[in-house]
Write a protein that holds these residues in place. Sequence first.
Motif, PDB file in Angstrom:
ATOM      1  N   SER A 100      59.650  19.382  34.873  1.00  9.12           N
ATOM      2  CA  SER A 100      58.935  17.310  35.527  1.00  9.12           C
ATOM      3  C   SER A 100      58.738  16.333  35.088  1.00  9.12           C
ATOM      4  O   SER A 100      58.823  15.407  35.139  1.00  9.12           O
ATOM      5  CB  SER A 100      57.326  18.033  35.976  1.00  9.12           C
ATOM      6  OG  SER A 100      56.409  17.681  34.631  1.00  9.12           O
ATOM      7  N   ASN A 101      59.973  16.378  33.701  1.00  9.62           N
ATOM      8  CA  ASN A 101      60.330  15.991  33.492  1.00  9.62           C
ATOM      9  C   ASN A 101      61.399  15.348  32.879  1.00  9.62           C
ATOM     10  O   ASN A 101      62.183  14.600  32.238  1.00  9.62           O
ATOM     11  CB  ASN A 101      60.272  16.615  31.545  1.00  9.62           C
ATOM     12  CG  ASN A 101      60.733  17.695  31.501  1.00  9.62           C
ATOM     13  OD1 ASN A 101      60.974  18.699  31.330  1.00  9.62           O
ATOM     14  ND2 ASN A 101      61.314  17.380  29.965  1.00  9.62           N
ATOM     15  N   TYR A 102      62.282  16.164  34.235  1.00  9.30           N
ATOM     16  CA  TYR A 102      63.452  15.506  34.500  1.00  9.30           C
ATOM     17  C   TYR A 102      64.103  14.497  36.069  1.00  9.30           C
ATOM     18  O   TYR A 102      62.540  14.819  36.516  1.00  9.30           O
ATOM     19  CB  TYR A 102      64.696  16.825  34.908  1.00  9.30           C
ATOM     20  CG  TYR A 102      64.659  17.787  33.575  1.00  9.30           C
ATOM     21  CD1 TYR A 102      65.884  17.564  32.820  1.00  9.30           C
ATOM     22  CD2 TYR A 102      64.080  18.326  32.967  1.00  9.30           C
ATOM     23  CE1 TYR A 102      66.568  18.129  32.017  1.00  9.30           C
ATOM     24  CE2 TYR A 102      64.325  19.604  31.730  1.00  9.30           C
ATOM     25  CZ  TYR A 102      65.326  19.008  31.170  1.00  9.30           C
ATOM     26  OH  TYR A 102      65.766  19.816  29.849  1.00  9.30           O
ATOM     27  N   PRO A 148      68.414  10.142  42.822  1.00 12.26           N
ATOM     28  CA  PRO A 148      67.383  10.907  42.013  1.00 12.26           C
ATOM     29  C   PRO A 148      65.628  10.699  41.646  1.00 12.26           C
ATOM     30  O   PRO A 148      65.172   9.547  42.612  1.00 12.26           O
ATOM     31  CB  PRO A 148      68.029  10.282  40.679  1.00 12.26           C
ATOM     32  CG  PRO A 148      68.947   9.382  40.496  1.00 12.26           C
ATOM     33  CD  PRO A 148      69.210   8.734  42.063  1.00 12.26           C
ATOM     34  N   MET A 149      65.103  11.561  41.753  1.00 15.34           N
ATOM     35  CA  MET A 149      63.809  11.736  42.456  1.00 15.34           C
ATOM     36  C   MET A 149      63.183  12.645  41.370  1.00 15.34           C
ATOM     37  O   MET A 149      63.644  13.072  40.452  1.00 15.34           O
ATOM     38  CB  MET A 149      63.448  12.564  43.796  1.00 15.34           C
ATOM     39  CG  MET A 149      63.675  11.622  44.875  1.00 15.34           C
ATOM     40  SD  MET A 149      63.401  10.872  45.048  1.00 15.34           S
ATOM     41  CE  MET A 149      61.246  11.042  45.816  1.00 15.34           C
ATOM     42  N   THR A 150      61.900  12.496  40.974  1.00 16.73           N
ATOM     43  CA  THR A 150      60.889  12.619  40.098  1.00 16.73           C
ATOM     44  C   THR A 150      60.017  13.304  40.513  1.00 16.73           C
ATOM     45  O   THR A 150      59.560  12.428  41.733  1.00 16.73           O
ATOM     46  CB  THR A 150      60.564  12.411  38.985  1.00 16.73           C
ATOM     47  OG1 THR A 150      59.695  11.236  39.244  1.00 16.73           O
ATOM     48  CG2 THR A 150      61.287  11.322  38.185  1.00 16.73           C
ATOM     49  N   ALA A 151      59.163  14.249  39.877  1.00 17.75           N
ATOM     50  CA  ALA A 151      57.963  15.523  40.245  1.00 17.75           C
ATOM     51  C   ALA A 151      56.940  14.607  40.685  1.00 17.75           C
ATOM     52  O   ALA A 151      56.222  14.183  40.222  1.00 17.75           O
ATOM     53  CB  ALA A 151      57.335  16.558  39.731  1.00 17.75           C
ATOM     54  N   GLN A 152      55.948  14.963  41.895  1.00 17.55           N
ATOM     55  CA  GLN A 152      55.252  14.088  41.470  1.00 17.55           C
ATOM     56  C   GLN A 152      54.002  15.259  42.297  1.00 17.55           C
ATOM     57  O   GLN A 152      54.260  16.124  43.154  1.00 17.55           O
ATOM     58  CB  GLN A 152      54.645  13.273  42.838  1.00 17.55           C
ATOM     59  CG  GLN A 152      56.084  12.158  42.981  1.00 17.55           C
ATOM     60  CD  GLN A 152      55.072  10.812  42.015  1.00 17.55           C
ATOM     61  OE1 GLN A 152      53.980  11.106  41.339  1.00 17.55           O
ATOM     62  NE2 GLN A 152      56.301   9.931  41.116  1.00 17.55           N
TER      63      GLN A 152
END
Length: 310
Positions: A100-102, A148-152
Motif C-alpha cells: 500500500s505504500n506504493y 498512477p493509483m494508490t490503494a484505498q
Amino acid sequence: MKKILLGLLVGLSSCVAEKTDIDSLGQEIMQVSVEMKAMELEGMESRLAYDTSTKKLLWELGDTLGIFPNVGGQVEFPIASNSVGTTYAKFDGGGWALRSNYSYSAYYPFNFYNRNVKAVPFSYVGQVQDGDNAVVHMGDYLFLASAPMTAQNGTLDFNLGHLGNIIELALTLPVATTYTSLDIYTNSEIFPVNVTFNLQSSDLKQTNVKYANHLSLGLENITTTTANQVVTVWMVFPVASDTAKTLTAVVTDIHGRLYVADVYTSTGNPATVNFNRNKKRTLKASPVLTDGSKSVVEGWINEGTGFDWN
C-alpha cells in the motif's frame, strides 16, 4: 530507577509506534480490480466492441495486464476465466506482494520486455483485418492504461482508457474483386506510428518516436461479388491532431490496381486529422480506380491518375 523505567517505557512506546507505522506502510493490497473505460462514439458514450452488435470491448482468455509500481519492475496479471466476456476483472492482490505504500499503473497488452515505466513503447504498424467488418485484430493494437493509483482500504481500482483512436471506415468498392490492403494517407508525416507512454505521469504522456504520412491495414479474405459493394474496415490510430490535413484512402486489389478516394465523416464532411484519445469515428470513402501507377502512392504525383494533392 523510576527514571530508567520511564525511559524504557518511552523507548518501548516509540518502538511500538514506529512498528505500527511500518506495518501500515507495508500492508499488502488484498484486491485489484480493473474496469475498461467507456469510449466516445460520435459524441455518445459507448464501448468499442469485439462484437460489433453490442459495441463492447470484452476480455478474452489469454489477455494479460501489466502493473507497474512507482519503484521496481512490473507484474503480470492474466485475465481469469470468470472475467472472460466482461469488461471487468478482479484479482487477489495479496498473492502478488503489492504494497500500500506504493503507487501503481496498469496497462494492456502486457509485454514482458517493458522495463521502463516512464517510456513504455507501442507501435501501430502491422495491422491486418481478416474478413469484412472483423474487429478482433484490433486487440493487439489497442493500448489501454490507467494513471498512477494508490490503494484505498487495501484495494487498487483501475479504470483503463484507450490511449489511441479507432476508425470504422465504410468503403464503397467499385469493382468485384479481391482486395489486399488499405492505406490512409495525409500529404505530410504527421502520424506518430511508434510512440512511448509515461505510465507514471497523471496524463499518461505520449512521446512520439517515429512519424509517417500513412498507416496501413492488410486485408485478408475480403472479396466483393458485385460492383459498388460496401466493405467495413476497422483501424486503430495513434493520437494525432492537425486540422489542416485531410485524409485519403488508397486501396489495393489482388492485381495491384489502386483505388483512391477522399475520406469523409459520417455527416458527409471531408475528414480531417483529429484523432484524440479514447474516441471512435465513423468514416466513409468511395474509391475510384486509377491507372494502377504506383507513383500515386510513392510520390503523390499526378500521372494520368486523376489524383493530385493540389
